[in-house]
Enzyme design. Structure first.
Site, PDB file in Angstrom:
ATOM      1  N   ASP A   9       0.844  -1.199   0.000  1.00 49.07           N
ATOM      2  CA  ASP A   9       0.000   0.000   0.000  1.00 49.07           C
ATOM      3  C   ASP A   9       0.880   1.251   0.000  1.00 49.07           C
ATOM      4  OD1 ASP A   9      -3.205   0.515   1.091  1.00 49.07           O
ATOM      5  OD2 ASP A   9      -1.783   2.176   1.129  1.00 49.07           O
ATOM      6  N   ILE A  10       0.499   2.229  -0.792  1.00 47.80           N
ATOM      7  CA  ILE A  10       1.272   3.465  -0.918  1.00 47.80           C
ATOM      8  C   ILE A  10       1.161   4.328   0.343  1.00 47.80           C
ATOM      9  CG2 ILE A  10      -0.491   5.048  -1.868  1.00 47.80           C
ATOM     10  CD1 ILE A  10       1.536   5.730  -4.075  1.00 47.80           C
ATOM     11  N   ASN A  56     -12.952  -3.162   2.831  1.00 48.54           N
ATOM     12  CA  ASN A  56     -13.902  -2.064   2.975  1.00 48.54           C
ATOM     13  C   ASN A  56     -14.854  -2.063   1.789  1.00 48.54           C
ATOM     14  OD1 ASN A  56     -12.553  -1.104   5.307  1.00 48.54           O
ATOM     15  ND2 ASN A  56     -11.063  -0.033   4.027  1.00 48.54           N
ATOM     16  N   GLY A  65     -15.052   3.083   4.442  1.00 50.05           N
ATOM     17  CA  GLY A  65     -13.691   3.551   4.186  1.00 50.05           C
ATOM     18  C   GLY A  65     -13.155   3.193   2.819  1.00 50.05           C
ATOM     19  N   GLN A  66     -13.997   2.648   1.930  1.00 52.39           N
ATOM     20  CA  GLN A  66     -13.487   2.313   0.592  1.00 52.39           C
ATOM     21  C   GLN A  66     -13.207   3.586  -0.188  1.00 52.39           C
ATOM     22  OE1 GLN A  66     -15.947  -0.269  -1.869  1.00 52.39           O
ATOM     23  NE2 GLN A  66     -14.327  -0.524  -3.377  1.00 52.39           N
ATOM     24  N   SER A  67     -11.997   3.698  -0.717  1.00 55.37           N
ATOM     25  CA  SER A  67     -11.632   4.873  -1.512  1.00 55.37           C
ATOM     26  C   SER A  67     -11.220   4.499  -2.926  1.00 55.37           C
ATOM     27  CB  SER A  67     -10.494   5.646  -0.831  1.00 55.37           C
ATOM     28  OG  SER A  67      -9.350   4.827  -0.685  1.00 55.37           O
ATOM     29  N   HIS A  97     -10.358  -5.109  -3.033  1.00 50.43           N
ATOM     30  CA  HIS A  97      -9.044  -5.441  -2.502  1.00 50.43           C
ATOM     31  C   HIS A  97      -9.158  -5.881  -1.061  1.00 50.43           C
ATOM     32  CE1 HIS A  97      -9.880  -1.117  -2.163  1.00 50.43           C
ATOM     33  NE2 HIS A  97      -9.247  -1.160  -1.001  1.00 50.43           N
ATOM     34  N   LEU A  98      -8.231  -6.747  -0.679  1.00 46.49           N
ATOM     35  CA  LEU A  98      -8.047  -7.118   0.719  1.00 46.49           C
ATOM     36  C   LEU A  98      -6.833  -6.377   1.234  1.00 46.49           C
ATOM     37  CD1 LEU A  98      -8.360 -11.013   0.919  1.00 46.49           C
ATOM     38  CD2 LEU A  98      -9.992  -9.314   1.741  1.00 46.49           C
ATOM     39  N   HIS A  99      -6.958  -5.769   2.421  1.00 46.33           N
ATOM     40  CA  HIS A  99      -5.801  -5.199   3.103  1.00 46.33           C
ATOM     41  C   HIS A  99      -5.217  -6.282   4.011  1.00 46.33           C
ATOM     42  CE1 HIS A  99      -6.803  -0.769   2.513  1.00 46.33           C
ATOM     43  NE2 HIS A  99      -8.002  -1.299   2.316  1.00 46.33           N
TER      44      HIS A  99
HETATM   45  P1  DGP Z   1      -9.573   1.552   0.598  1.00 41.42           P
HETATM   46  O1  DGP Z   1      -9.598   2.862   1.329  1.00 41.42           O
HETATM   47  O2  DGP Z   1     -10.032   0.376   1.451  1.00 41.42           O
HETATM   48  O3  DGP Z   1     -10.282   1.646  -0.720  1.00 41.42           O
HETATM   49  O4  DGP Z   1      -8.040   1.260   0.321  1.00 41.42           O
HETATM   50  C1  DGP Z   1      -7.386   1.770  -0.781  1.00 41.42           C
HETATM   51  C2  DGP Z   1      -5.908   1.717  -0.476  1.00 41.42           C
HETATM   52  O5  DGP Z   1      -5.220   1.837  -1.702  1.00 41.42           O
HETATM   53  C3  DGP Z   1      -5.409   2.827   0.426  1.00 41.42           C
HETATM   54  O6  DGP Z   1      -4.891   2.255   1.628  1.00 41.42           O
HETATM   55  C4  DGP Z   1      -4.293   3.492  -0.364  1.00 41.42           C
HETATM   56  C5  DGP Z   1      -4.019   2.526  -1.473  1.00 41.42           C
HETATM   57  N1  DGP Z   1      -3.670   3.135  -2.743  1.00 41.42           N
HETATM   58  C6  DGP Z   1      -4.374   4.075  -3.411  1.00 41.42           C
HETATM   59  N2  DGP Z   1      -3.751   4.406  -4.561  1.00 41.42           N
HETATM   60  C7  DGP Z   1      -2.639   3.621  -4.616  1.00 41.42           C
HETATM   61  C8  DGP Z   1      -1.581   3.507  -5.570  1.00 41.42           C
HETATM   62  O7  DGP Z   1      -1.543   4.156  -6.607  1.00 41.42           O
HETATM   63  N3  DGP Z   1      -0.597   2.617  -5.283  1.00 41.42           N
HETATM   64  C9  DGP Z   1      -0.601   1.855  -4.145  1.00 41.42           C
HETATM   65  N4  DGP Z   1       0.410   1.004  -3.952  1.00 41.42           N
HETATM   66  N5  DGP Z   1      -1.592   1.936  -3.229  1.00 41.42           N
HETATM   67  C10 DGP Z   1      -2.594   2.824  -3.472  1.00 41.42           C
END
Ligand code: DGP
Length: 114
Positions: free
Chosen positions: A30-31, A87, A93-95, A100-102
């Site tokens: 995750d970024i 999420n 909290g989905q963005s 995806h699974l965290h």
């Molecule tokens: P959620 O909020 O559950 O939809 O999680 C989305 C996650 O995705 C958030 O923790 C940040 C991550 N994320 C968003 N854009 C990028 C990206 O371009 N690269 C990576 N590696 N992660 C990203």
């Protein structure tokens, strides 16, 4: 989907630290890490939310879980413990609207989540 950021990562059109990949899924860090280990497991096919996944994808969802546990083992979390989070929709909290699974680990987590 052309404009989906996670589809672009799956297609290697934008960079990510990929830690696992197979025919069906990609796992990458995750970024915006919320823990020492924070890895996302995504399917290569696009589903905006878990509400959009049908019963025919049962095996794919199970595979995502197993890949998450495999990455947890690879990252040394197997005995320490870890959290898997999914999420669904903004209120949870989905963005990013590609399921995806965290996989989170390497620190202690509170319950209930905020
Ligand atoms: P959620 O909020 O559950 O939809 O999680 C989305 C996650 O995705 C958030 O923790 C940040 C991550 N994320 C968003 N854009 C990028 C990206 O371009 N690269 C990576 N590696 N992660 C990203």
């Amino acid at each position: 989907m052309a404009e989906c950021i996670f589809c672009k990562i799956a297609r290697k059109e934008i960079p990510a630290k990929i830690v696992y990949e197979d025919r069906q899924v990609v796992a990458f860090d995750d970024i915006n890490a919320q823990a020492p280990v924070h890895t996302l497991v995504i399917p290569k096919s696009h589903f905006a939310t878990f509400n959009d996944v049908g019963a025919e994808e049962e095996a794919l969802l199970g595979h995502m879980m197993l890949v998450a546990t495999r990455v947890a083992r690879d990252k040394g979390l197997h005995d320490k413990g870890y959290r898997l989070v999914a999420n669904c929709l903004e209120s949870a909290g989905q963005s990013v609207f590609h399921i995806h699974l965290h996989l989170l680990g390497g620190r202690r987590f509170a319950w209930p989540p905020g």
